[in-house]
Design an enzyme around this catalytic site. Structure first.
Site, short mmCIF file in Angstrom:
data_model
loop_
_atom_site.label_atom_id
_atom_site.label_comp_id
_atom_site.label_asym_id
_atom_site.label_seq_id
_atom_site.Cartn_x
_atom_site.Cartn_y
_atom_site.Cartn_z
N GLU A 266 1.16 -1.10 0.02
CA GLU A 266 0.00 -0.08 -0.31
C GLU A 266 1.49 0.92 0.56
O GLU A 266 1.95 1.87 0.41
CB GLU A 266 -0.95 0.08 1.39
CG GLU A 266 -2.27 -0.91 1.30
CD GLU A 266 -3.08 -0.57 2.51
OE1 GLU A 266 -2.84 0.19 3.25
OE2 GLU A 266 -3.37 -1.58 2.60
N GLU A 315 -13.62 5.32 -0.22
CA GLU A 315 -14.29 4.74 0.28
C GLU A 315 -16.03 5.25 1.79
O GLU A 315 -14.88 6.02 2.24
CB GLU A 315 -13.96 3.76 0.81
CG GLU A 315 -12.91 2.79 -0.28
CD GLU A 315 -12.37 2.21 0.29
OE1 GLU A 315 -12.59 1.03 1.29
OE2 GLU A 315 -10.50 2.33 0.30
#
Length: 341
Positions: A266, A315
Site C-alpha cells: 500500500e 470509500e
C-alpha cells in the site's frame, strides 16, 4: 565500413535488450488496492473492466469476496488476496481449517491468477485494534503455506505490516525493528526467508510527512525535491519513499532476512479531508511514484519495486475524513486526475 556499422548496430541492440531485461519492467507494473468500504461503489465486474481498460495488471483485495473473485476469473490480473484478521485464530488453530480456506477461496477459482496471500493486515503488538491477533500470524501463515504447497500452487504466503514496527528509520541504513516487536516479527521474517516469499509493507510518506513537518520538506515526500537529502555515509536520497523502503530492507537484514524482498502493498496520498491533502498532491505523488518504482532504491539499485497504490476508489464508509479520499477513481468510475499505468 558497412560491416563495422552493422556489427556496431547489432551490439547496441543486444546491449539495449540486456538493459531492458535488467530493469525488469514486469516487476515495475504497479497494481492498485481495491478497497470496498463504500456504499456507492460500482459492481465487481465493472471494477475488473476498469482495471483492464486502464492497463492496471495487479490488484490487492483484503478478503476473498466471492463476487470479486468471480469477476476476476479469466482476466489475467495478478491478485493479492487477504486473509481477514478475524479469521486468523481459526486458520492458525488447525491445518484442516486452513485447507478449507484454501479450497473455498483459492482452489475454487482456478481461472484467477493468484500471486500472494496476505495473512493479516497491519497486525502489530503496538496496535490496539490488532494486537490480539499477533500470536496467530505465523501459525496461520504456516498452515496456509502447507495447504498451498500440498495443492501444488505457486502462490507465495506473506503478511502485510506497517512502518510502525520500525524503531529506527533514519538514516535508512540504520533501519531496525523495535525491540518490543522482535519476538513477533523475527520468526515471521525467518519464515519468509525460508519460503522465498516477500514481506508486504504498507509504506506511506504522507503519514511520515504530516507527523514530522518540521524536519521533512513536502517536496521530499512528493518526489519533487531537486536536491534530495544527503545521508551519513555519502548517499543522497531523492525521495522519502526510497528512504522508507530502504529502512525496511535494513531492518530485514538485521533480523536474518537479507534475502527477503520488500513488496510495497500500500502507498498513496489522500486528495481531501486532512493536513496537506489535495487533488494536486495526490496526482503528483502517484504519477511520480509510477516512474520512481521502476528504477530501484539506493540499497537495491536497478531493481524495480513491486508496488500497489491505495486505492482504486474513494470509500465513504471510512473515518476520519481523510480516510475516505484515497481513490484514484470516483465511485462513478471517472478518474479523479490524469494518471497513466
Amino acid at each position: 565500413m558497412v560491416g563495422t556499422l552493422s556489427q556496431f548496430s547489432s551490439s547496441m541492440a543486444i546491449l539495449t535488450l540486456l538493459l531492458i531485461a535488467t530493469l525488469d519492467f514486469t516487476a515495475a507494473q504497479t497494481g492498485v488496492c481495491y478497497g470496498r468500504l463504500g456504499n456507492d461503489l460500482p459492481p465487481e465486474s465493472d471494477v475488473v473492466n476498469l482495471f483492464k481498460q486502464n492497463n492496471i495488471q495487479r490488484m490487492r483485495i483484503y478478503n476473498p469476496d466471492p463476487a470479486a473473485l468471480q469477476a476476476l476469473g479469466g482476466s489475467n490480473i495478478e491478485l493479492t488476496v487477504g486473509v481477514a484478521n478475524e479469521d486468523l485464530p481459526s486458520i492458525a488453530g488447525s491445518q484442516s481449517n486452513a485447507d478449507t480456506w484454501v479450497q473455498t477461496n483459492i482452489k475454487s477459482y482456478p481461472s484467477v491468477k493468484f500471486k500472494y496471500i496476505a495473512v493479516g493486515n497491519e497486525i502489530s503488538p503496538l496496535r490496539s485494534e490488532s494486537s490480539q491477533y499477533v500470536q496467530y500470524v505465523l501459525p496461520a501463515m504456516q498452515n496456509i503455506h502447507n495447504s498451498i504447497s500440498s495443492a501444488g500452487l505457486g502462490i507465495r504466503v506473506s503478511t502485510a505490516v506497517d512502518m510502525g514496527l520500525l524503531g529506527t528509520s533514519y538514516p535508512p541504513d540504520a533501519g531496525a525493528f523495535r525491540s518490543d516487536v522482535a519476538s513477533y516479527i523475527n520468526p515471521v521474517v525467518g519464515f519468509l526467508a525460508k519460503t522465498g516469499a516477500p514481506l508486504l509493507a504498507n509504506v506511506y510518506p504522507y503519514f511520515a510527512y504530516v507527523g514530522n513537518k518540521a524536519q521533512i520538506d513536502i517536496s521530499y515526500a512528493l518526489f519533487t525535491s531537486s536536491s534530495g537529502v544527503p545521508m551519513p555515509g555519502g548517499v543522497t536520497y531523492q525521495n522519502l519513499f526510497y528512504a522508507m523502503v530502504d529502512a525496511m530492507y535494513a531492518a530485514l537484514e538485521k533480523s536474518g532476512g537479507s534475502s527477503v524482498e520488500v513488496v510495497v502493498s500500500e502507498t498513496g496520498w489522500p486528495s481531501a479531508g486532512g493536513d496537506s491533502t489535495s487533488v494536486d498532491n495526490a496526482m503528483v505523488y502517484n504519477t511520480n511514484l509510477l516512474q520512481r518504482v521502476q528504477s530501484g532504491t539506493p540499497k537495491r539499485p536497478g531493481k524495480a519495486i513491486e508496488t500497489y497504490i491505495f486505492a482504486m476508489f474513494d470509500e465513504n464508509q471510512k473515518n476520519p475524513e481523510y480516510e475516505k479520499n484515497w481513490g484514484i477513481f470516483h465511485p462513478n468510475k471517472e478518474l479523479k486526475y490524469q494518471i497513466k499505468f
